[in-house]
Write an enzyme that holds these catalytic residues in place. Sequence first.
Site, PDB file in Angstrom:
ATOM      1  N   HIS A   1      67.020  65.863  70.653  1.00 55.07           N
ATOM      2  CA  HIS A   1      67.075  67.318  70.546  1.00 55.07           C
ATOM      3  C   HIS A   1      67.661  68.010  71.763  1.00 55.07           C
ATOM      4  CE1 HIS A   1      63.969  67.865  67.070  1.00 55.07           C
ATOM      5  NE2 HIS A   1      64.946  67.023  66.773  1.00 55.07           N
TER       6      HIS A   1
ATOM      7  N   HIS B   1      59.088  62.117  71.041  1.00 55.00           N
ATOM      8  CA  HIS B   1      59.664  61.613  69.796  1.00 55.00           C
ATOM      9  C   HIS B   1      60.870  60.770  70.197  1.00 55.00           C
ATOM     10  CE1 HIS B   1      57.959  64.677  66.643  1.00 55.00           C
ATOM     11  NE2 HIS B   1      57.048  63.892  67.179  1.00 55.00           N
TER      12      HIS B   1
ATOM     13  N   GLU C   1      57.674  71.693  69.449  1.00 53.91           N
ATOM     14  CA  GLU C   1      58.908  70.910  69.607  1.00 53.91           C
ATOM     15  C   GLU C   1      60.153  71.779  69.519  1.00 53.91           C
ATOM     16  OE1 GLU C   1      61.178  67.095  67.478  1.00 53.91           O
ATOM     17  OE2 GLU C   1      59.337  67.922  66.616  1.00 53.91           O
TER      18      GLU C   1
ATOM     19  N   ASP D   1      60.758  59.068  65.919  1.00 54.93           N
ATOM     20  CA  ASP D   1      61.319  60.049  64.991  1.00 54.93           C
ATOM     21  C   ASP D   1      62.774  59.692  64.702  1.00 54.93           C
ATOM     22  OD1 ASP D   1      61.933  62.161  63.406  1.00 54.93           O
ATOM     23  OD2 ASP D   1      61.587  63.726  64.892  1.00 54.93           O
TER      24      ASP D   1
ATOM     25  N   ASP E   1      72.175  64.986  67.083  1.00 55.74           N
ATOM     26  CA  ASP E   1      70.819  64.584  66.704  1.00 55.74           C
ATOM     27  C   ASP E   1      70.864  63.824  65.385  1.00 55.74           C
ATOM     28  OD1 ASP E   1      68.053  64.372  66.548  1.00 55.74           O
ATOM     29  OD2 ASP E   1      67.856  66.301  65.534  1.00 55.74           O
TER      30      ASP E   1
ATOM     31  N   LYS F   1      64.529  72.218  69.723  1.00 52.58           N
ATOM     32  CA  LYS F   1      65.725  71.537  69.250  1.00 52.58           C
ATOM     33  C   LYS F   1      66.953  72.256  69.793  1.00 52.58           C
ATOM     34  CE  LYS F   1      67.549  69.142  65.226  1.00 52.58           C
ATOM     35  NZ  LYS F   1      67.387  68.814  63.805  1.00 52.58           N
TER      36      LYS F   1
ATOM     37  N   ASP G   1      69.414  60.890  64.650  1.00 52.10           N
ATOM     38  CA  ASP G   1      68.200  60.129  64.333  1.00 52.10           C
ATOM     39  C   ASP G   1      68.489  58.668  64.017  1.00 52.10           C
ATOM     40  OD1 ASP G   1      65.946  62.121  64.433  1.00 52.10           O
ATOM     41  OD2 ASP G   1      67.292  63.169  63.071  1.00 52.10           O
TER      42      ASP G   1
ATOM     43  N   ASP H   1      61.827  65.494  72.082  1.00 56.13           N
ATOM     44  CA  ASP H   1      62.515  64.604  71.158  1.00 56.13           C
ATOM     45  C   ASP H   1      63.829  64.193  71.811  1.00 56.13           C
ATOM     46  OD1 ASP H   1      64.392  63.741  69.042  1.00 56.13           O
ATOM     47  OD2 ASP H   1      62.815  64.321  67.650  1.00 56.13           O
TER      48      ASP H   1
ATOM     49  N   TRP I   1      57.279  72.025  64.549  1.00 59.10           N
ATOM     50  CA  TRP I   1      58.715  72.206  64.737  1.00 59.10           C
ATOM     51  C   TRP I   1      59.253  73.012  63.569  1.00 59.10           C
ATOM     52  CZ3 TRP I   1      62.635  70.421  61.388  1.00 59.10           C
ATOM     53  CH2 TRP I   1      63.944  70.728  61.816  1.00 59.10           C
TER      54      TRP I   1
END
Length: 418
Positions: free
Chosen positions: A262, A286, A226, A326, A294, A228, A296, A259, A187
Amino acid sequence: MKKEVLVEKAYEIAKERYAAVGVDVDKILAKIQEVSISLHCWQTDDVVGFENLGNMGGGGIQATGNYPGRARNIDEVRADIEQVLKYVGGSHRFNIHAIYGDFGGKAVDRDQILPEHFASWMDWAKEKNLKLDFNSSSFGHPKSGDLTLANPDNSIREFWIEHTKRSRAISEAMGKFQNDPCIMNLWVHDGSKDITVNRYKYRQILEKSLDDIFSTEYKNMKDCIESKLFGIALESYTVGSHDFYMGYGVKNQKMVTLDTGHFHLSESVADKISSLLLYTPEIMLHVSRPVRWDSDHVAILNDETIDLAKEIVRADALKRVHIGLDFFDASINRIGAYVIGIRATQKAFLQALLEPLNILREYESKGQYFERLALLEESKGLPWNAVWDYFCLKNNVAVGEDFIPLVQQYEKDVTSKR
């Protein structure tokens, strides 16, 4: 009455309830035992790593909060992960970013990393019965800037190409050592804060960089790429968008990483599973939790995670979809964050496996849509949590909320003294 007895009684009742809709709970327990989750190293230390390069932050990475007890070195990371594993059942993996090498206090730039810098990780993982996964690290470096693998500047681009090639070689060494393929995630944060008129140009450059990086074939590692939606300070344009990597993955038969943070919050990541499985060999997940962006946040048992797990199970794709976490929340106890996230992800897959899928499929094939919807709704209330408690009991890990005081004790004894 002891909790163990209550758990066992509840499990027996749950078995009968599920049997009535054609679900063999004992078989499901065996399946959930095999669902392996790749634990990410960066929740322990807020994505700091162990380089000595005078690095700067950036590249769409931001851990918020200053909760005490952050891991400061490799030994503390390993101690924290070992503690986490005491609270979760099953056999799992461990995912390392390139910046977490065992550099011995020396300044080793990213285009110079070698398998030897991760040898102690391999030994530790073998001792703890963990398989390793890996990631190249394009962020938080003086040469990161806005563009890395998509940078028109040859010197910068070649630096990151070399770093990524070495990351793949390290992954190959890990896979060979553990006799199980190491999955290496690629990524990069490349993008632009404001409007760009060279979208095509940068994607051409990224494609050529990837072709160069993947020109060496390995037997003991697997690549995943990956996308985003955007990065911090790179909000207007992302070179490695989902469309870009989906196209590249299909064309070159590479694993695509999804993800859950993302994408636009209104998008269904679960809906992407069945399409990608048709055209790419495997998928990497993820699992995270975006809150308006995003961010997390720690994964929880929400509708999005349950839907994701159900789509994988409904596609009979557990062996083709790899599950990783993640998230990095520095505002709460980091050990507790791991435990919540891992257990929530396991619960989602348990619920998916317990779905009365055979009857649901039969209803759907016959056009019995009232019956399908009715059973989908009623199955939400089936006693899946009794099965979950029994799974924990059989794995000798804390049942229900019993892990809370254990995490608190570790904080009192260990992390609060850092």
